[in-house]
Design an enzyme around this catalytic site. Sequence first.
Site, PDB file in Angstrom:
ATOM      1  CG  ASP A 115       1.186   2.585   2.353  1.00 11.75           C
ATOM      2  OD1 ASP A 115       2.259   2.443   2.957  1.00 11.75           O
ATOM      3  OD2 ASP A 115       0.235   1.787   2.449  1.00 11.75           O
TER       4      ASP A 115
ATOM      5  CE  LYS B 182       3.250  -2.792   1.150  1.00  9.77           C
ATOM      6  NZ  LYS B 182       3.719  -4.169   0.891  1.00  9.77           N
TER       7      LYS B 182
ATOM      8  CG  MET C 204      -3.911  -3.732  -6.619  1.00  9.08           C
ATOM      9  SD  MET C 204      -3.341  -4.587  -5.124  1.00  9.08           S
ATOM     10  CE  MET C 204      -4.843  -5.451  -4.630  1.00  9.08           C
TER      11      MET C 204
END
Length: 256
Positions: free
Chosen positions: A40, A62, A175
């Site tokens: 990733d 990703k 996030m």
Amino acid sequence: MINQNKESKITLLGAGPGDPDLLTLKGVKALQAADVVLYDALTNEALLEHAPAEAIKVYVGKRSGEHSYPQETINKLMIDYALNYGHVVRLKGGDPFVFGRGYEELDYAASYSIPVDVIPGISSSIGVPGLQQIPVTHRGLSESFWVITGTTTSGEVSADIYQAAESNATVLILMGLKKLSRIVEIFKAAGRHQLPAAVVQNGSSEDEKLVVGVVDTIEELVQLENVKAPALLIFGEVVSLHPSFKKLVKQYANIA
């Protein structure tokens, strides 16, 4: 070269928060035995050096807002490589099962009867605060911690943040940088204006950046220091244990 004689196998491997030295010894051994590595955006490419030179290394992206491959495509790649080449190491940032969609990949592999090993990684939600000398729990300050996604699949702020803001727990938000303004509003609405807060960009990496303040000031500090994603948001009294927070308290005391 395709080798039909090799047994198909998949290893879901957590790469940790960024520093390649934080990979587990078991993770190193898995990479050394890899025929294919699917990695990733949030994994340190230095980890690929543990894999054999002849192993196939495939970048599958990703990253929030910059997905090079949709999850469905990654699932199919993982199976195709396992069936045709043997041992696939699916290298994922942090821990595969902490907002890493690891179980989706495990479940997809199971539908093809391909055996899967899981090797945990150090999650940034716990590892990054620890590296900054911020404990997620501390006697007298925090008896528990919440690990929450800042943005749900619908693009909204997680409803759990509203409940977490009312608690005395340490709140760790992944996030969530793009939602920082809304998250700050939630904590203010809960009367937590002076709650210590910190934001860590690229925790454990060479370009790590830290800002420490309180709910009332953290958004302005993030803008001032030009903090970018990926970043971890930390809200809780435990942030007051960070050395720079202690300096802030003395500074405000002198002004008063």
